[in-house]
Design a protein around this motif. Structure first.
Motif, PDB file in Angstrom:
ATOM      1  N   GLU A 191      34.706  43.127  31.441  1.00  0.00           N
ATOM      2  CA  GLU A 191      35.728  43.498  30.472  1.00  0.00           C
ATOM      3  C   GLU A 191      35.177  43.553  29.049  1.00  0.00           C
ATOM      4  OE1 GLU A 191      36.099  41.219  32.931  1.00  0.00           O
ATOM      5  OE2 GLU A 191      37.224  42.677  34.135  1.00  0.00           O
ATOM      6  N   THR A 232      31.935  31.722  36.380  1.00  0.00           N
ATOM      7  CA  THR A 232      30.505  32.066  36.253  1.00  0.00           C
ATOM      8  C   THR A 232      30.118  32.497  34.840  1.00  0.00           C
ATOM      9  OG1 THR A 232      31.011  34.302  37.011  1.00  0.00           O
ATOM     10  CG2 THR A 232      30.235  32.731  38.672  1.00  0.00           C
ATOM     11  N   ASP A 233      31.099  32.787  33.998  1.00  0.00           N
ATOM     12  CA  ASP A 233      30.825  33.173  32.612  1.00  0.00           C
ATOM     13  C   ASP A 233      32.082  32.920  31.800  1.00  0.00           C
ATOM     14  OD1 ASP A 233      31.450  35.489  34.489  1.00  0.00           O
ATOM     15  OD2 ASP A 233      32.038  36.382  32.572  1.00  0.00           O
TER      16      ASP A 233
HETATM   17  N1  HPA Z   1      35.121  39.609  34.727  1.00  0.00           N
HETATM   18  C1  HPA Z   1      35.467  40.085  35.920  1.00  0.00           C
HETATM   19  N2  HPA Z   1      34.960  39.646  37.049  1.00  0.00           N
HETATM   20  C2  HPA Z   1      34.073  38.659  36.993  1.00  0.00           C
HETATM   21  C3  HPA Z   1      33.670  38.106  35.779  1.00  0.00           C
HETATM   22  C4  HPA Z   1      34.231  38.586  34.591  1.00  0.00           C
HETATM   23  O1  HPA Z   1      33.915  38.144  33.478  1.00  0.00           O
HETATM   24  N3  HPA Z   1      32.778  37.124  36.071  1.00  0.00           N
HETATM   25  C5  HPA Z   1      32.640  37.114  37.416  1.00  0.00           C
HETATM   26  N4  HPA Z   1      33.432  38.036  37.974  1.00  0.00           N
END
Ligand code: HPA
Length: 270
Positions: A191, A232-233
């Motif tokens: 995004e 994960t982020d």
């Molecule tokens: N956005 C969408 N899907 C994801 C993201 C993200 O930041 N991180 C892991 N899958």
């Protein structure tokens, strides 16, 4: 329905009387739970008639039957995403086959971006509700009355009892688990900062590209669902950085033992 039956019959011949009680879908970078299985039978998606074949490199594409915590399970190692070009029917096909195989409860994991500012990378978030921003859903079209009603209720999608159990399991094992709302977007691009802000404003705590279609199909069939995201982020304005798949896999790997423990112990108590 006919395709679902055909695939089910094919699988039943191979698994020879093994009846899985629980279905497990493993997300990106979260496949190691299968190492905890006493495997009875493993079938490549490519060998099952009508089954879509996974194209994402980080997914290995197998249906694995076995025992986890002495319970009979079927694990999907690798799932299908809408962004790969599958129809929603294809994305949820395996869940519908699982139900025909006798699966009573569904457990789902995924990798997701963190929108809630109190979260951190590699946190686990138990999903308590969702927002579907996928451009479609698997129930569109003629209703499969054999599976469930035309207008399934979505007021309590994620099994409250399993959510509470997950909290207890995490506390006993001495790790923190978050709770929150998962928003499912089509992807495959991540995004923009404005989109992350929007997703946060509309009430999501984590964003990902999967899970909701399968969950909708499961709830349509009346299956109780438990789902967990691995953050994960981080996607809050001050913490957005360029994300590459290797970062996501690295963060998922750190959380994986906790996620595996959580699902294994939930299955044991289910
Ligand atoms: N956005 C969408 N899907 C994801 C993201 C993200 O930041 N991180 C892991 N899958």
């Amino acid at each position: 329905m006919q395709q679902i039956q055909e695939s089910t019959e094919h699988i039943k011949k191979i698994i020879d009387g093994f009846e899985p009680e629980f279905g497990i879908i493993l997300g990106t970078g979260l496949g190691a739970l299968v190492n905890e299985l006493e495997v009875v039978q493993s079938i490549s998606y490519a060998d099952i008639p009508n089954f879509p074949v996974s194209t994402v490199e980080s997914h290995s594409g197998k249906l694995i039957f076995g025992h986890l915590a002495e319970r009979r399970v079927v694990v999907m190692q690798g799932r299908f995403h809408f962004y790969e070009g599958y129809s929603m029917d294809q994305v949820v096909f395996p869940v519908r086959v699982m139900k025909q195989l006798g699966v009573k409860k569904l457990f789902v994991s995924n990798a997701a971006g963190g929108l809630n500012p109190s979260f951190n990378t590699s946190d686990l978030m138990v999903i308590t509700d969702h927002i579907n921003l996928q451009p479609s859903n698997p129930l569109i079209g003629k209703n499969l009355d054999e599976l469930g009603p035309r207008f399934p209720d979505m007021s309590d999608v994620y099994d409250e009892h399993m959510v509470r159990e997950a909290m207890v399991i995490a506390e006993d094992a001495d790790f923190t688990v978050r709770e929150g709302v998962y928003v499912s977007v089509p992807g495959p691009m991540l995004e923009t900062p404005a989109e992350y802000k929007y997703l946060s404003i509309i009430g999501a705590d984590a964003v990902g590209m999967s899970t909701v279609p399968e969950v909708i199909a499961a709830r349509h069939m009346g299956m109780p669902v438990f789902a967990v995201s691995v953050i994960t982020d981080m996607c809050t304005p001050d913490r957005i950085k360029k994300v590459v798949l290797s970062d996501i896999l690295e963060a998922a790997a750190i959380a994986e033992p906790r996620m595996t423990l959580l699902i294994r112990e939930l299955v044991r108590r289910a």
